[in-house]
Design a protein around this motif. Structure first.
Motif, PDB file in Angstrom:
ATOM      1  N   UNK A   1       3.021   5.969  -2.582  1.00 15.83           N
ATOM      2  CA  UNK A   1       4.183   6.764  -2.964  1.00 15.83           C
ATOM      3  C   UNK A   1       4.338   6.802  -4.478  1.00 15.83           C
ATOM      4  N   UNK A   2       3.989   5.705  -5.134  1.00 12.45           N
ATOM      5  CA  UNK A   2       4.047   5.675  -6.593  1.00 12.45           C
ATOM      6  C   UNK A   2       3.070   6.668  -7.187  1.00 12.45           C
ATOM      7  N   UNK A   3       1.861   6.734  -6.618  1.00 15.51           N
ATOM      8  CA  UNK A   3       0.885   7.682  -7.144  1.00 15.51           C
ATOM      9  C   UNK A   3       1.319   9.108  -6.840  1.00 15.51           C
TER      10      UNK A   3
ATOM     11  N   UNK B   1       2.005  11.951  -9.578  1.00 16.80           N
ATOM     12  CA  UNK B   1       1.403  13.268  -9.447  1.00 16.80           C
ATOM     13  C   UNK B   1       2.469  14.347  -9.574  1.00 16.80           C
ATOM     14  N   UNK B   2       3.612  14.144  -8.952  1.00 13.01           N
ATOM     15  CA  UNK B   2       4.706  15.109  -9.044  1.00 13.01           C
ATOM     16  C   UNK B   2       5.206  15.218 -10.479  1.00 13.01           C
ATOM     17  N   UNK B   3       5.290  14.085 -11.160  1.00 15.91           N
ATOM     18  CA  UNK B   3       5.726  14.098 -12.561  1.00 15.91           C
ATOM     19  C   UNK B   3       4.725  14.847 -13.431  1.00 15.91           C
ATOM     20  N   UNK B   4       3.437  14.626 -13.178  1.00 16.68           N
ATOM     21  CA  UNK B   4       2.406  15.324 -13.937  1.00 16.68           C
ATOM     22  C   UNK B   4       2.482  16.836 -13.695  1.00 16.68           C
TER      23      UNK B   4
ATOM     24  N   UNK C   1       0.832  -1.209   0.000  1.00 16.18           N
ATOM     25  CA  UNK C   1       0.000   0.000   0.000  1.00 16.18           C
ATOM     26  C   UNK C   1       0.861   1.252   0.000  1.00 16.18           C
ATOM     27  N   UNK C   2       1.941   1.224   0.778  1.00 15.81           N
ATOM     28  CA  UNK C   2       2.849   2.375   0.843  1.00 15.81           C
ATOM     29  C   UNK C   2       3.484   2.622  -0.526  1.00 15.81           C
TER      30      UNK C   2
END
Length: 118
Positions: free
Chosen positions: A63-65, A69-72, A58-59
């Motif tokens: 963190x992947x999402x 989001x940061x990349x977007x 889950x972590x």
């Protein structure tokens, strides 16, 4: 008297056997308790490892999402910077021409409030 001492002797032997059986039962009970504790510890460790693994999954997903989001956001910022740069390049010539036209094309006039003194 011999029968009494024989009866006492049998009673003492029976008492000793009962004591031995109690000791054996206590030992078995202690052994079962230790075994149950060990089994419970193993089961608790397995459960803890399973929950830890689920947490890590889950972590990683969270963190992947967040990294996505940061990349977007980074991509959107770069796109906006490119748009602003293009807009600047399109408008810089016309703005400079207007500023230079206003500053350089001076048309001398007498001010309205000017009164000539003779």
């Amino acid at each position: 008297m011999a029968s009494q001492s024989q009866g006492i002797h049998q009673l003492l032997q029976a008492e000793k056997r009962a004591k031995d059986k109690l000791e054996e039962a206590k030992k078995r009970k202690a052994k079962r308790i230790r075994q149950a504790k060990e089994e419970a510890m193993v089961e608790a460790d397995q459960y803890r490892m399973q929950r830890d693994k689920e947490f890590r999954v889950k972590e990683a997903k969270a963190l992947g999402s967040q990294s996505n989001l940061a990349e977007e956001m980074e991509a959107q910022a770069l796109e906006r910077i490119a748009e602003l740069t293009a807009s600047y390049r399109r408008g810089v010539e016309s703005v400079l021409a207007r500023v230079l036209g206003t500053v350089c094309d001076v048309k001398p006039q007498v001010h309205l409030n000017f009164r000539a003194t003779d």
